[in-house]
Design a protein around this motif. Structure first.
Motif, short mmCIF file in Angstrom:
data_model
loop_
_atom_site.label_atom_id
_atom_site.label_comp_id
_atom_site.label_asym_id
_atom_site.label_seq_id
_atom_site.Cartn_x
_atom_site.Cartn_y
_atom_site.Cartn_z
N SER A 378 0.78 -1.20 0.02
CA SER A 378 -0.02 0.10 -0.14
C SER A 378 0.81 1.29 0.01
O SER A 378 0.55 2.40 -0.74
CB SER A 378 -1.03 -0.07 1.23
OG SER A 378 -0.40 -0.27 2.35
N TYR A 382 0.60 4.85 -2.47
CA TYR A 382 0.58 6.26 -2.03
C TYR A 382 1.92 6.88 -2.45
O TYR A 382 1.82 7.88 -2.89
CB TYR A 382 0.57 6.20 -0.37
CG TYR A 382 0.42 7.71 0.11
CD1 TYR A 382 -0.62 8.19 0.28
CD2 TYR A 382 1.50 8.13 0.68
CE1 TYR A 382 -0.74 9.42 0.78
CE2 TYR A 382 1.77 9.36 0.91
CZ TYR A 382 0.31 10.15 1.20
OH TYR A 382 0.31 11.28 1.75
N GLN A 386 1.61 10.08 -5.40
CA GLN A 386 2.05 11.44 -5.15
C GLN A 386 3.15 12.06 -5.67
O GLN A 386 3.07 13.13 -5.99
CB GLN A 386 2.54 11.36 -3.42
CG GLN A 386 1.46 11.03 -2.50
CD GLN A 386 0.34 12.05 -2.31
OE1 GLN A 386 0.58 13.17 -2.30
NE2 GLN A 386 -1.13 11.30 -2.50
N SER A 391 0.32 4.80 -9.53
CA SER A 391 0.51 3.79 -8.13
C SER A 391 1.28 2.74 -8.91
O SER A 391 0.47 1.49 -8.60
CB SER A 391 -0.74 3.38 -7.65
OG SER A 391 -1.22 4.74 -7.11
N SER A 550 5.79 4.73 3.37
CA SER A 550 5.30 5.69 2.31
C SER A 550 6.42 6.63 1.87
O SER A 550 6.73 7.09 0.83
CB SER A 550 4.34 6.17 2.67
OG SER A 550 3.03 5.18 2.67
N ALA A 908 1.02 6.49 6.51
CA ALA A 908 -0.16 6.91 5.60
C ALA A 908 -0.98 5.75 5.06
O ALA A 908 -2.13 6.04 4.61
CB ALA A 908 0.72 7.46 4.37
N THR A 909 -0.50 4.63 5.35
CA THR A 909 -1.42 3.44 4.70
C THR A 909 -1.70 2.50 5.53
O THR A 909 -2.34 1.32 5.13
CB THR A 909 -0.38 2.95 3.66
OG1 THR A 909 0.28 2.29 4.06
CG2 THR A 909 -0.33 3.92 2.25
#
Ligand code: SF4
Ligand code: SF4
Ligand code: SF4
Ligand code: FES
Length: 957
Positions: A378, A382, A386, A391, A550, A908-909
């Motif tokens: 994951s 992210y 970004q 992704s 992340s 973040a995830t």
């Protein structure tokens, strides 16, 4: 798609802008310069006899069967050149069939056959043997040599490998196996031992295959033109009758295979030469470890039970599905719409995953859907979204053959992505430089003919520090690509990032105290990465499964952007996906906040497209992530779960927490092949289907969508997609699909990056890398060419924070986890194959200093205790781990590796911080308390499976 016989061109294809024209047997042929006369002949439809040549290997020229006559500039060339080793030249006139050539070839064959058992009728490869074919092709009718003369016919077979036999009496010493092990696999396990008549193939130093370095990839077996190296299944079952091309169901390399079949039985899996991800190679898992599909442990009937202390009761599909549906509806009526959810798996096909998220969003009426990619990649989703805007990895695997510098971070492809590891090693043997960032000394750091130029052996948990220090070294020495940055990146973000990176506290010198890596090593690696030519980064779960997973992914993208290493062949940023369909399960919208194609559920325009197609109103609020589901279950607000193909009890961190959450629920529906650890807490069991029993697609780490083809009927009567469709129907939400191709059509219609994908196109092209749409009708091998998907590439600061998981006096060592070649993930499949002969238990690797301090010797039982729990494993004392760090795998449930890992996760995830757990390790004499409990619980559940009531139930719900 019957693909039993493929053409063997004898030597590999050559790529050249220069073309060469010549005449072969009177036929005009034009080929790229460098092409062998043999290959040119085959391309012109003329077969030259051969034995030591095959098109997956460089020519060797030893058998002398492929001799030809060549005339050049009006003059006959001297002797009889071997067509496999002779490159085509303009104006050549080649004769492949003359009386003299026929006589020479018969003589060569006669010698081979005189030392070969004449047991063709009972030989397992009868009908599929090149020696037999060649004897026929050259017209050999008699052997004049005395059969009682000196020969090898009595030599003993080596049966040590569980999957193939070596019968030296049939060996013609053509060297194909030795070259396959070197060139294709890169293991260098085989040699030709002895000279002249005495020479024979030998594994290692005259060892058996099992004792040698051999990793059982099978490349030698595939290359062998005789029955010398033969699959045991072929010996047992005979030759296949038909075949279909499908995709391996293990790792994210996504190797294509020909499933060779006899009726509904697999005879063998042969890596498919035209498979773009593997080009005819494979590892031990894909080629040999498919026996689990017919293992006796498979559950083939649906089952239900009221409580997990009740015996299972076999029921019809209708009863199981209507019971599951009524339980889900009962729970929703009592506890609210959001009290149930679903978990899908990266082992499922794209179509299955799509259906599970559709079922949750449309039939459950909430967004409580998540996937096991939550616990692996994951942060990739992210971080890359970004910075770069998409992704996913940027390249094809083949792209690495154009890399000058290869940086591997937090990954051990030799174990996790073996076929790609072979490709990396091949490129390194050709001269590419190698940087490895890993706390352990893995096979990628040092193995035959591979030696990393830099090994940054950092402390676990300091990835962000090292990646920022690398950036500091690049910028402080002015090695960034300003022109690329100017043209392609967001300049404000670059200026901010540059200022941040250049701070003294981010220098390799300052970071050395944190990472444990000397500043000069970091600076050397940074210089090499920035200035060594095309530089590509490959990374794995050693990057993502951290509290700052992340952040490190972002740091990797920063590094690639600032050196201009995104957007062309040979460069890029490439996550190595663990399971076969991690990429696909993320693409298909199985995260609670995203619809297929990574579009946020709160986006009303996107939502309305799905609402229209699905005929429902969708909830705009993201649903629960997997860890939130567990917390909500323990709070009493989450009561029902549909779990397809995922074993959360074994694979998620903090096992005891997960088990407690499951015990707090009222209805758990598990759809799987086996009674896995999660199913032991379930109330409804729906039998799953193996990859051999269903149609669908997988998407590998290159974004390559490949077909999975049904080669046998679903053993339990339904393929997985049909089960989800039936469950939706039982819930009153019909999903009228007749075939997975229709599901793909719906995905394509609703997902911009899949607009151009269809089964028809997959049939035509073999595989497709998304995005595949109006702009790229045949797919996109390399992303971000010319500009980034998000427009301008965005730099983001990567401030390092030490993880909360600190070493203390009580827990002085750091445990990090990973996988081994022969086992796969939770081991449910590979443990049920002969692969366990290589690794039959998880072990704890510990450095000799730490072992000595604790009085631990090789093979001792040791207790491993963290803040979350305790387990007991046997120790392997090795310098592969650094002092202060211990390491284990997580393939066996009884080892309880995840009993020790904690709830810490990526900021973040929520991807769990599997790679950093503070532990103490001490010698012990008995299993841990958890293991003793597990053993009793497991026994009880196996009794309940047999329909027997447990004598003393351990569980009450
Ligand atoms: S199975 Fe693979 S590793 Fe083993 S000897 Fe053959 S080619 Fe080498
Ligand atoms: S084992 Fe097979 S491939 Fe290897 S040298 Fe003998 S015949 Fe050739
Ligand atoms: S496990 Fe991975 S590398 Fe091995 S055959 Fe399957 S896809 Fe290929
Ligand atoms: S095939 Fe050319 S020498 Fe053997």
């Amino acid at each position: 798609m019957n693909q039993l016989n493929e053409t063997d061109y004898g030597t590999p294809a050559r790529v050249s802008e220069k073309m060469v024209s010549l005449e072969i047997d009177g036929v005009q042929v034009t080929v790229p310069a460098g092409t062998s006369v043999m290959r040119a002949s085959v391309e012109a439809g003329i077969n030259v006899p051969k034995l030591c040549a095959t098109d997956s290997l460089e020519p060797f020229g030893s058998c002398r069967l492929c001799l030809v006559e060549i005339e050049k500039d009006g003059r006959k060339m001297k002797g009889y050149p071997a067509s496999c080793t002779t490159p085509c030249e303009p104006g050549m006139k080649v004769q492949t069939q003359t009386p003299k050539l026929a006589e020479i070839r018969r003589g060569v064959m006669e010698l081979y056959i005189s030392d070969h058992p004449l047991d063709c009728l009972t030989c397992p490869t009868n009908g599929n043997c090149e020696l037999q074919d060649m004897a026929g092709a050259v017209g050999l009718r008699e052997v004049r040599y005395d059969p009682a003369g000196e020969n090898h016919l009595e030599m003993k077979k080596d049966e040590s490998n569980p999957y193939f036999t070596y019968d030296p009496s049939k060996c013609i010493v053509c060297n194909r196996c030795v070259r396959a092990c070197e060139e294709t696999q890169g293991t260098f396990a085989l040699t030709i031992n002895g000279r002249g008549f005495e020479s024979r193939v030998s594994a290692g130093q005259m060892e058996s295959f099992m004792e040698s370095e051999c990793v059982s990839c099978g490349a030698c077996v595939q290359a062998c033109p005789t029955a010398t190296l033969t699959e045991k299944t072929v010996i047992m079952l005979g030759q296949a009758e038909h075949s279909a091309v499908t995709t391996c169901a293990y790792c994210g390399v996504g190797c294509a295979f020909k499933a060779e079949m006899k009726g509904n039985e697999v005879v063998r899996m042969v890596p498919y030469k035209d498979g773009k991800a593997n080009q005819g190679h494979s590892c031990v898992k894909g080629r040999f470890a498919w026996g689990y599909a017919t293992h006796k442990d498979r559950i083939l009937n649906p089952m239900i039970r009221k409580s997990i202390s009740d015996p299972w009761r076999e029921v019809s599909w209708e009863e199981a599905l209507s019971y599951a549906a009524s339980e889900f509806r009962r729970i929703q009526a009592k506890h609210g719409k959001d009290s149930i959810g679903g978990i899908t798996s990266s082992r499922c096909t794209n179509e299955e995953t799509y259906l599970v998220q559709k079922l949750v969003r449309a039939a459950f009426g909430n967004n409580n859907v998540d996937t096991c990619a939550r616990v692996c990649h994951s942060p990739t989703g992210y971080g890359l979204k970004q910075t770069l805007g998409e992704s996913a990895g940027t390249q094809t695997f083949e792209s690495v053959m154009h890399s000058d510098v290869i940086l591997i971070m937090g990954a051990n492809p030799a174990s996790g992505h073996p076929v790609f590891a072979s490709q990396i090693k091949r490129r390194v043997r050709q001269g590419a430089k190698l940087i490895v960032i890993d706390p352990r000394t893995t096979e990628m750091v040092k193995s035959p003919h591979v030696q990393a130029d830099y090994h940054l052996k950092l402390r676990p948990g300091t990835n962000t520090a090292i990646i920022t220090a690398l950036a500091h070294a690049i910028l402080s020495e002015g090695l960034q690509d300003e022109r690329y940055i100017d043209e392609r990146c967001d300049l404000q973000s670059y200026r901010d990032w540059k200022e941040f990176v250049l701070r003294d506290d981010n220098s390799p010198e300052a970071m050395a105290a944190i990472t444990g890596v000397p500043a000069e090593t970091v600076r050397g690696a940074a210089r090499l990465y920035a200035t060594g030519g095309n530089a590509a980064i490959y990374y794995g779960l050693g990057v993502t499964e951290h509290a700052q997973g992340s952040t490190t992914v972002i740091g990797i993208a920063n590094l690639a952007m600032c050196t201009g290493n995104v957007g062309r062949e040979g460069v890029g940023v490439n996550p190595l996906r663990g399971q076969n369909n991690v990429q696909g399960s993320c693409d298909m919208g199985s995260f609670p906040h995203e619809l297929p194609g990574y579009r946020h559920i709160s986006d009303s325009t996107v939502r309305s497209q799905f609402e229209q197609a699905w005929g429902v109103t969708l909830n705009p609020e993201p649903g629960l992530r997997i860890p939130n589901m567990f917390d909500a279950a323990l709070d009493g607000s989450f009561k029902g779960l549909y779990c397809e193909g995922e074993d959360i009890v074994q694979s998620d961190p903090n096992t005891q927490h997960v088990a407690a959450a499951l015990q707090a629920m009222e209805c758990i529906v598990v759809q799987d092949l086996f009674l896995n650890e999660t199913a032991k807490y379930a109330h409804v069991f729906l039998p799953g289907s193996s990859f051999l029993e269903k149609d669908g697609t997988f998407t590998n780490a290159e974004r390559r969508i490949s077909r999975v083809r049904k080669v046998m009927p679903a053993k339990a009567g339904k393929s997985d997609w049909e089960v989800t469709v039936a469950l939706a129907e039982a819930l009153g939400y019909p999903m009228p699909y007749n075939h997975p191709s229709e599901i793909m059509d719906e995905i394509a219609a609703l997902t911009p990056s899949f607009h151009g994908v269809s089964y028809d196109k997959l049939e035509k092209l073999g595989s497709i890398q998304w995005p595949c749409n109006e702009h790229a009708p045949e797919g996109t091998p390399i992303m971000h060419v010319g500009s980034f998907i998000r427009g301008k590439g965005k730099f983001i600061n990567t401030q390092y924070f030490a993880t909360d998981e600190k070493v203390t006096q009580r827990y002085p060592l750091i445990l990090t986890t990973g996988r081994i070649l022969s086992q796969y993930n939770v081991g449910a499949q590979t443990r049920r194959t002969e692969n366990s002969q290589w690794h039959s238990e998880d072990r704890l690797e510990i450095h000799p200093h730490d072992a000595e301090d604790r009085g631990i010797r090789e093979g001792d039982w040791v207790g491993v205790e963290s803040r979350a729990g305790q387990t007991v494993l046997r120790a392997t004392v090795t310098e592969n781990v650094q002092p202060g760090v211990v390491y284990t795998t997580f393939h066996f449930p009884e080892s309880g590796a995840n009993v020790i890992t904690t709830d810490n996760s990526d900021w973040a995830t929520n991807c769990p911080e599997y790679k950093v757990t503070a532990v103490q390790v001490l010698p012990v004499t008995q299993p841990s308390e958890w293991q003793q409990h597990y053993e009793r619980f497991n026994r009880e559940q196996l009794d309940l499976l047999k329909g027997e009531k447990a004598a003393e139930p351990l569980v009450t719900k």
